[in-house]
Design a protein around this motif. Sequence first.
Motif, mmCIF file in Angstrom:
data_model
loop_
_atom_site.group_PDB
_atom_site.id
_atom_site.type_symbol
_atom_site.label_atom_id
_atom_site.label_comp_id
_atom_site.label_asym_id
_atom_site.label_seq_id
_atom_site.Cartn_x
_atom_site.Cartn_y
_atom_site.Cartn_z
ATOM 1 N N PRO A 257 0.820 -1.144 0.304
ATOM 2 C CA PRO A 257 -0.550 0.155 -0.084
ATOM 3 C C PRO A 257 1.187 0.875 -0.075
ATOM 4 N N LEU A 258 0.481 2.108 -0.601
ATOM 5 C CA LEU A 258 0.606 3.537 -1.034
ATOM 6 C C LEU A 258 -0.280 4.749 -1.006
ATOM 7 N N SER A 259 0.292 5.752 -1.132
ATOM 8 C CA SER A 259 -0.754 7.190 -1.024
ATOM 9 C C SER A 259 0.182 8.208 -1.990
ATOM 10 N N VAL A 260 -0.971 8.800 -2.514
ATOM 11 C CA VAL A 260 0.481 9.382 -4.125
ATOM 12 C C VAL A 260 -0.770 11.103 -3.821
ATOM 13 N N GLU A 261 0.032 12.096 -2.903
ATOM 14 C CA GLU A 261 -1.209 13.761 -2.881
ATOM 15 C C GLU A 261 -0.300 14.381 -3.749
ATOM 16 N N TRP A 262 -1.401 15.747 -4.122
ATOM 17 C CA TRP A 262 -0.521 16.889 -5.204
ATOM 18 C C TRP A 262 -0.619 17.703 -4.153
ATOM 19 N N ILE A 263 0.892 17.819 -4.427
ATOM 20 C CA ILE A 263 1.110 19.221 -3.839
ATOM 21 C C ILE A 263 1.737 20.448 -4.516
ATOM 22 N N GLY A 264 1.102 20.983 -5.076
ATOM 23 C CA GLY A 264 1.513 21.748 -6.362
ATOM 24 C C GLY A 264 1.956 21.210 -8.076
ATOM 25 N N GLU A 265 0.905 22.457 -8.309
ATOM 26 C CA GLU A 265 1.774 22.139 -9.875
ATOM 27 C C GLU A 265 1.463 20.904 -10.837
ATOM 28 N N ARG A 266 3.051 20.706 -10.729
ATOM 29 C CA ARG A 266 2.516 19.470 -11.732
ATOM 30 C C ARG A 266 3.340 18.554 -10.582
ATOM 31 N N ARG A 267 3.280 18.448 -9.514
ATOM 32 C CA ARG A 267 4.270 17.772 -8.357
ATOM 33 C C ARG A 267 3.265 17.005 -7.556
ATOM 34 N N VAL A 268 3.522 16.005 -7.349
ATOM 35 C CA VAL A 268 2.903 14.483 -6.300
ATOM 36 C C VAL A 268 3.842 14.885 -5.231
ATOM 37 N N ALA A 269 3.231 14.144 -3.826
ATOM 38 C CA ALA A 269 4.287 13.178 -3.360
ATOM 39 C C ALA A 269 3.544 11.819 -2.819
ATOM 40 N N ALA A 270 4.841 10.818 -2.775
ATOM 41 C CA ALA A 270 4.506 8.922 -2.447
ATOM 42 C C ALA A 270 4.819 9.606 -1.468
ATOM 43 N N HIS A 271 3.946 8.784 -0.494
ATOM 44 C CA HIS A 271 4.587 7.783 0.827
ATOM 45 C C HIS A 271 3.596 6.614 0.558
ATOM 46 N N VAL A 272 4.744 5.947 1.581
ATOM 47 C CA VAL A 272 4.482 4.480 1.794
ATOM 48 C C VAL A 272 5.061 4.463 3.747
ATOM 49 N N GLU A 273 3.601 3.995 4.182
ATOM 50 C CA GLU A 273 4.592 3.875 5.785
ATOM 51 C C GLU A 273 5.564 3.928 6.201
ATOM 52 N N GLY A 274 6.970 4.467 7.054
ATOM 53 C CA GLY A 274 8.028 3.963 7.251
ATOM 54 C C GLY A 274 8.885 4.766 6.874
ATOM 55 N N VAL B 19 7.561 13.304 -7.330
ATOM 56 C CA VAL B 19 7.276 13.000 -8.000
ATOM 57 C C VAL B 19 6.863 14.178 -9.627
ATOM 58 N N ALA B 20 7.481 13.702 -10.677
ATOM 59 C CA ALA B 20 7.210 15.128 -11.231
ATOM 60 C C ALA B 20 6.459 14.887 -12.974
ATOM 61 N N SER B 21 5.742 15.084 -13.683
ATOM 62 C CA SER B 21 6.001 15.077 -14.757
ATOM 63 C C SER B 21 6.842 15.109 -15.723
ATOM 64 N N PRO B 22 7.474 14.440 -16.288
ATOM 65 C CA PRO B 22 9.281 14.697 -17.690
ATOM 66 C C PRO B 22 9.241 15.876 -18.107
ATOM 67 N N PRO B 23 10.384 16.642 -18.652
ATOM 68 C CA PRO B 23 10.080 17.627 -19.188
ATOM 69 C C PRO B 23 9.058 16.859 -20.781
ATOM 70 N N VAL B 24 9.607 16.288 -21.366
ATOM 71 C CA VAL B 24 9.604 15.376 -22.107
ATOM 72 C C VAL B 24 7.529 15.832 -22.414
ATOM 73 N N PHE B 25 7.020 15.694 -21.020
ATOM 74 C CA PHE B 25 6.253 15.815 -21.143
ATOM 75 C C PHE B 25 5.461 17.061 -19.911
ATOM 76 N N LEU B 26 5.752 18.077 -19.903
ATOM 77 C CA LEU B 26 5.800 19.571 -20.105
ATOM 78 C C LEU B 26 6.398 19.847 -18.252
ATOM 79 N N GLY B 27 6.365 18.829 -18.176
ATOM 80 C CA GLY B 27 7.236 18.810 -16.340
ATOM 81 C C GLY B 27 7.969 19.597 -16.449
ATOM 82 N N THR B 28 8.319 20.428 -15.406
ATOM 83 C CA THR B 28 8.997 21.754 -15.416
ATOM 84 C C THR B 28 10.401 21.253 -15.203
#
Length: 163
Positions: A12-29, A35-44
Amino acid sequence: MAAPRHEEFHFPLSVEWIGERRVAAHVEGKPSIEVASPPVFLGTDPTTWSPEDFFVAAAASCLLVTFIGLADRAGFPYTRLRVDGDGVVGMRTDKRFGFTRLVLRLEVETASADPAQARRLAEEAEEACLVSVSLDLPVETEIEVRQPEISLRSAGCPGSTPS
């Protein structure tokens, strides 16, 4: 061959939006990972891992830790291990845009008197890697086995300079 496992494992894990095209993946402990989109897919931010990076890393690291487990159980010595991975994205045969194949290059350095055993273990790891066998795309594995290079200095060859 080992008997098949009939148990279930969960990751199990969870991923939450932290702004712009960025998210944070969480695994307990464990530390969170941005994590963000790569530049080829408009990541900054090209310095942040992308889902595509993790996809390729999952297969490459699975192959390597599977090899390590098999080698350790077999008592097989290694001095260096590395997997270079390349995930190829394009138009699939099902007319969807996605990963079309993965290429994994496993490099094993061993001083073993039986370097062919490294190849056998690598082929076994390729068949047993949980991530690769779960994918619906070709995973091409290239295996390179080499002996460690012995420097002239450490071998005490004539003409070498003692340390």
